[in-house]
Every structure is written in structure tokens, then in C-alpha cells.
Design an enzyme around this catalytic site. Structure first.
Site, PDB file in Angstrom:
ATOM      1  N   LYS A  57       0.653  -1.159   0.101  1.00  0.00           N
ATOM      2  CA  LYS A  57       0.325  -0.223  -0.012  1.00  0.00           C
ATOM      3  C   LYS A  57       0.535   1.431   0.049  1.00  0.00           C
ATOM      4  O   LYS A  57       2.311   1.226   1.069  1.00  0.00           O
ATOM      5  CB  LYS A  57      -0.748  -0.064   1.327  1.00  0.00           C
ATOM      6  CG  LYS A  57      -1.589   1.649   1.373  1.00  0.00           C
ATOM      7  CD  LYS A  57      -2.665   0.604   2.476  1.00  0.00           C
ATOM      8  CE  LYS A  57      -4.068   2.326   2.921  1.00  0.00           C
ATOM      9  NZ  LYS A  57      -4.970   2.111   3.219  1.00  0.00           N
ATOM     10  N   GLY A 111      -7.256   1.989  10.512  1.00  0.00           N
ATOM     11  CA  GLY A 111      -6.920   2.656  11.339  1.00  0.00           C
ATOM     12  C   GLY A 111      -8.585   2.271  11.525  1.00  0.00           C
ATOM     13  O   GLY A 111      -8.903   3.159  12.850  1.00  0.00           O
ATOM     14  N   GLY A 112      -9.446   2.268  10.342  1.00  0.00           N
ATOM     15  CA  GLY A 112     -11.019   2.052  10.476  1.00  0.00           C
ATOM     16  C   GLY A 112     -11.282   0.989   9.812  1.00  0.00           C
ATOM     17  O   GLY A 112     -12.667   1.667   8.834  1.00  0.00           O
ATOM     18  N   GLY A 113     -10.800  -0.216   9.476  1.00  0.00           N
ATOM     19  CA  GLY A 113     -11.074  -1.358   8.545  1.00  0.00           C
ATOM     20  C   GLY A 113     -10.565  -0.680   7.339  1.00  0.00           C
ATOM     21  O   GLY A 113     -10.985  -1.147   6.707  1.00  0.00           O
ATOM     22  N   SER A 114      -9.724  -0.223   7.056  1.00  0.00           N
ATOM     23  CA  SER A 114      -9.398  -0.468   5.563  1.00  0.00           C
ATOM     24  C   SER A 114      -8.823  -1.258   5.307  1.00  0.00           C
ATOM     25  O   SER A 114      -8.629  -1.616   3.948  1.00  0.00           O
ATOM     26  CB  SER A 114      -8.401   1.309   5.795  1.00  0.00           C
ATOM     27  OG  SER A 114      -8.591   2.312   5.920  1.00  0.00           O
ATOM     28  N   SER A 136      -9.339   1.756   2.928  1.00  0.00           N
ATOM     29  CA  SER A 136      -8.977   3.076   2.497  1.00  0.00           C
ATOM     30  C   SER A 136      -7.638   1.657   1.526  1.00  0.00           C
ATOM     31  O   SER A 136      -6.481   2.085  -0.166  1.00  0.00           O
ATOM     32  CB  SER A 136      -7.961   3.140   2.553  1.00  0.00           C
ATOM     33  OG  SER A 136      -6.737   3.460   3.532  1.00  0.00           O
TER      34      SER A 136
END
Length: 573
Positions: free
Chosen positions: A185, A280-283, A259
Site C-alpha cells: 500500500k 485505522g478504521g477497517g481499511s 482505504s
């Protein structure tokens, strides 16, 4: 353990209809106008209104709990072993994969590549890279292009593949990962590439790898390139007007999720067997679910995030997306040993994933919340209720508390840390997409007290999970409450804001980030139209062994139909 005390608020639960507030979907000219207003003096009333919605609840909570910044929890001594003997031994790795890899007619696993390289009559790492180059070039001619990679350096990839080929010819590969192609990534530093985080503006070329990339490189992987992502990680669709949008190989008119969009698309299309993402929030878990793959974020602090943009984050972890559970387990095992974070990692927490059949599903107690799941799309509910739950013999109804406050606190923390720790976004503000500008503009009213109160809410949420894990072994839910949404053509050029979709997509995933828990998404099946449905498991801190073992049992139990829509999926790369 301290007794959990419910906060005295009107809404300690999580009512989707209250949270949506009928927010409009903004894309195209509407998004441009809204961004321009937010950037002008006319935007101050909007800043005040958004602050009232998102900051006032946590500011008025008056929490007297001690704040928790890094969600590191000590292991339970009787459940752990620090024995990592033989895991770096190639014979152990090979046997682990032979015993646990679930074969697929659509994808090649790490074991498939390793066996092919060992028998050079099939393919060498050098030949494989040439085939991958042709496949990626072909994928860019699709209408629309697959666009899972944003940076490629064939000279570096072919050099690494040539070195790997020599090692196989001399019968001395570094590991079963030697010669295996991967994507990484655009948020992790890779020597010879730029870390742009999905932005339009190019950053300088990195002169060294971050710790995790260096660890994998030492095991012989061939880095194909940098994978696409939602700009700055500030979104869950993967739509990127700067670099082009990575497409979902199962249906290119629906989002990949974000993301870590490019990493999921690269694995789901069969170009690489695994890829790195960040979560960080489901990425990691969101695109894993939307693209029908298997993906995990480990316990916070388990994998080294130093020398990356995540270095000081308290919610983000480096994760892995692969096409089968055994590959996730092996890569995570090796990263736990070769790239552990010495700031947080306790060797006594290692618990290597040695066997994926230690505990049958019948002996595991799963917790879920029926009301929480009831907000899901009806086709997701159908998969969960008719396909998943019948495989589980012990299901316990559990209670989630203060989810509304935890959602707000997680958002405040991630925005505070992103805006403060990435000075570069300020330096290149004018080049950011309208969506990212709007999100960052909400940071203007964030204050230290908001961060401290949000961190106090984290203490309360961790206490809640400690109580839950006294009753159950694992928590099981769908990964998302919605299916991958259809792409709005107007979003491709300027991005979009769709708060209802954000809320539904992050419905289940954010709590693991907020509290530092390990969580994994596996493919549970498909809708009648062929869209993948993800299943998420969440385990206690440091219990990746339990998480992956249960995921492997479910991978075997959940028989998936043969749906795959990427051309030439059965050919090796």
C-alpha cells in the site's frame, strides 16, 4: 477487574437512524461547491454545526476515567507461549502451508508459487515477473482499467526476481516467500518508490524500507509495486480522482472498499497472492470483504509501523490481505517474528500460529448482538443467519455499550492524529481532493480536551471488551452492514461524501481499531448478483492464534460458489 459503569446519557446504544441525520450524498459540482464554502469565511457556521454534531457530545460527557492513549493490554499468562522455534525454518513453513492451504480453482497460493519455483520446469521468479508485467499492462487496457497499482519499477522487480531465481537454482531459497510477488500500500515506505498516500503531489523517492517491508524483503519477496489507496486514507470507498480508482474484480461498477483498495484488488484479481495494507478504521477488512478475500489487522503494536506515516498513530495497524487463510497466517507469523514493534511487543505475547485446527468450532463460544446485526443489508443478514450461524454450536448474545460515544471518540482520535502527525498534508493542501479537504477542515475545531475525553472513552470501551471476553472466545459479526456500493461516475473525477454509506460500511469494524483488538474478515459467500459478503471475527488482545484458527475452520466450512470475473484467473499470473 473494574466493574463497568454505564454512562449517564440519553443514548448509550447505537441507533443508525439517529446517526444518519439524512445527510445528502455530495459528488461532482455539489461537492466542489461545499468544499469551496468550507474553505471560505462563509464556512464558519458549517464548522460550528459539524463541531456541535461531532465534538459536543464527547466534550459534554465529562468522563473522569483515566485516558488510554496506546491500547496495549497485558497477556493472560496461562494462555501464551513465546516459543517461536522453527517458524523461520523453510521446511516448517512448507509443511504448515501443505497442511492448511485451501486450494482454489481461481487463485494461486504462496504454496503454489513456491512449488512452481522449486520445479524450475514450471516457472522461475524471473519468468513470473515478465508474465505479471504483461498482465498488469493488459489490466490497464480494460474498460475501466483495473488500476490496482499506482507505481511500478520493473527494473527493481526483475533484479529481485533474478536474485531469487539463482537462489532456487542453488536450492537455497530464503523462505517459502522467496520469489513470491507482492503489492504494498502507498502508505508504507519502500526503497526506490515514493510514499504519496494516494495524493496527486509526488513525494521524494524513499532511500530505505520501513521495518515491515525490510522484514519481508529479507525473506525474498519480489515487490511488484505500490498499490492504490483512498487519498490520505480518509475514505472507505477507494475512489481516487488523483491516481484513478482501483476496480473491484467481482464487479467493476462497484467500489473495492478502502482505504487499502489497490491491495485488495491486486489479490482479488489474481495478480499477487498477498499484499500489505493498513487499517485505522477497517481499511484492510473493508476492501477484503468487498473483494471477497481474507484479511487481518493484528493486535495494535504487534507489527512494527516505524518509519511510516503511521508511526505515532494509536489506532492503525499494518495488515495482510490474501486469497486464503493459511497465507494470512504464515505471513503474519513471519512478520510477528521479523518485524515486531519493540515499543509495545511483549515476547510473552507471541503465541505462534502453529496449527490451524487446535480447537474445533464446536468448542468455541461466539458472541454476537442480534440488534446490531439487524441494521445490515437484507442479503448480508441472509448470509449471516442461514449460512454462517448454523455452523456454530455455541452462540451467546452479548451487549455492546456506548457505541455512539465510541464512534465519535474514534473519529476524533484518528482526525487529530492524522492532522497533527502529517504536516505534509498542510504543505500540499491545495492539491488534495475536495472530500479530503472537507474532512480535514473539520479538524480546525479539535482541541486537546476533545482528544483527552476521546481517550477516556477508549478506556471505557476497553473495559467493555474485557467483560465481553470473559463470556466468549470470539465476537462474530458481518464485516460491513452494506454491500459494495455502485460507483457514481461523478465521483471518479472529484470524489464524494456519502455519510450514510460511511456509517454502514464502518458499522462493525472501527471498534477493533479503537481498542487495539485483532480482527479478521473472511469471505462468507455471495449475494445472488455475485457481490461478496464478508464475515468478521474479533479476538482478545494478542490472540491471533485463536482468531486465525477459527477463520480457517470457517473457511473450510463455508463452501463458496465459483464466482470470479477477472480474465485469465486460472493462469499463474
Amino acid at each position: 477487574m473494574d466493574q463497568y459503569t454505564e454512562m449517564d446519557t440519553e443514548d448509550s446504544g447505537f441507533d443508525l437512524h439517529k446517526l444518519i441525520r439524512s445527510a445528502p450524498v455530495l459528488a461532482g459540482r455539489g461537492l466542489w461547491c461545499f468544499s469551496a464554502i468550507m474553505d471560505s469565511i462563509l464556512g464558519w457556521p458549517l464548522h460550528w454545526y459539524l463541531a456541535k454534531l461531532n465534538l459536543e457530545p464527547i466534550a459534554k460527557a465529562g468522563l473522569d476515567d483515566e485516558p488510554t492513549f496506546y491500547p496495549i493490554q497485558p497477556p493472560s499468562k496461562d494462555k501464551f507461549t513465546s516459543d517461536d522455534k522453527n517458524i523461520l525454518d523453510i521446511e516448517w513453513q512448507r509443511k504448515f502451508l501443505e497442511d492448511n492451504t485451501m486450494s482454489s480453482p481461481h487463485y494461486h497460493s504462496i504454496l503454489d508459487y513456491h512449488k512452481a519455483f522449486m520445479s524450475s520446469e514450471h516457472v522461475t521468479p524471473e519468468e513470473l515477473v515478465d508474465r505479471i508485467q504483461k498482465k498488469i499492462e493488459e489490466s490497464e487496457t480494460y474498460d475501466p482499467p483495473l488500476r490496482c497499482f499506482t507505481q511500478l519499477n520493473w527494473q527493481l522487480a526483475k533484479q529481485a526476481a533474478a536474485e531469487s531465481t539463482i537462489r532456487y537454482q542453488n536450492n537455497c531459497p530464503l523462505s517459502v516467500l522467496d520469489g513470491v510477488p507482492i503489492g504494498i500500500k502507498d502508505e508504507l515506505n519502500i526503497k526506490g518508490f515514493r510514499t504519496n498516500c494516494g495524493r496527486k503531489k509526488d513525494m521524494p523517492v524513499n532511500e530505505e524500507d520501513c521495518a515491515t517491508v525490510a522484514a519481508l524483503r529479507s525473506l525474498g519477496v519480489v515487490i511488484i509495486g505500490v498499490t492504490n489507496m483512498h487519498e490520505m486514507g480518509m475514505g472507505i470507498t477507494g475512489i481516487n480522482p488523483n491516481k484513478g480508482t482501483a476496480r473491484n474484480p467481482h464487479n467493476d461498477q462497484h467500489v473495492t472498499g478502502g482505504s487499502s483498495s489497490g491491495s485488495a484488488a491486486a489479490v482479488s484479481s489474481g495478480i499477487v497472492p498477498f499484499a500489505l495494507g493498513t487499517d485505522g478504521g477497517g481499511s484492510v477488512r473493508i476492501p477484503t470483504s468487498f473483494c471477497g478475500m481474507q484479511g487481518m489487522k493484528p493486535t495494535f503494536g504487534r507489527v512494527n509501523a516505524s518509519n511510516t506515516s503511521l508511526d505515532t498513530s494509536t489506532v492503525t495497524s499494518i495488515g495482510v490481505i490474501a486469497n486464503n487463510v493459511a497465507d494470512v497466517a504464515l505471513v503474519m507469523n513471519l512478520m510477528f517474528i521479523k518485524a515486531s514493534d519493540q515499543r509495545f511487543f511483549n515476547p510473552g505475547c507471541f503465541n505462534p500460529v502453529r496449527s490451524l485446527s487446535d480447537k474445533p468450532l464446536s468448542e468455541l463460544k461466539f458472541g454476537t448482538n442480534t440488534e446490531y446485526v439487524s441494521y445490515c443489508h437484507k442479503e448480508i443478514q441472509s448470509v449471516f443467519e442461514t449460512i454462517v450461524k448454523p455452523k456454530l454450536s455455541k452462540i451467546v448474545e452479548i451487549e455492546f455499550r456506548e457505541l455512539y460515544m465510541s464512534k465519535i471518540a474514534h473519529m476524533n482520535i484518528i482526525l487529530s492524529e492524522t492532522s497533527q502527525n502529517q504536516q505534509v498534508w498542510r504543505d500540499h493542501y491545495d492539491t488534495l481532493t475536495y472530500q479530503t479537504k472537507i474532512i480535514f477542515s473539520t479538524c480546525k475545531r479539535l482541541a486537546l480536551d476533545h482528544y483527552m475525553q476521546s481517550s477516556a472513552q477508549k478506556t471505557r470501551a476497553i473495559r467493555m471488551f474485557k467483560s465481553i471476553f470473559e463470556e466468549v472466545d470470539l465476537i462474530i459479526t458481518p464485516t460491513t452492514a452494506c454491500l459494495p456500493k455502485r460507483i457514481n461516475p461523478n465521483s471518479l473525477t472529484v470524489g464524494e461524501l456519502d455519510e450514510e454509506n460511511v456509517l454502514k460500511t464502518m458499522w462493525f469494524v472501527y471498534l477493533a481499531n479503537f481498542c487495539g483488538l485483532p480482527a479478521m474478515s473472511i469471505n462468507a459467500g455471495y449475494t445472488p448478483s455475485g457481490l461478496p459478503v464478508g464475515l468478521m471475527l474479533t479476538a482478545p488482545w494478542w490472540r491471533e492464534d485463536l482468531l486465525i484458527s477459527a477463520a480457517k475452520h470457517l473457511e473450510t466450512e463455508l463452501k463458496k460458489p465459483s464466482r470470479f470475473h477477472c480474465p485469465d484467473s486460472q493462469k499463474m499470473a
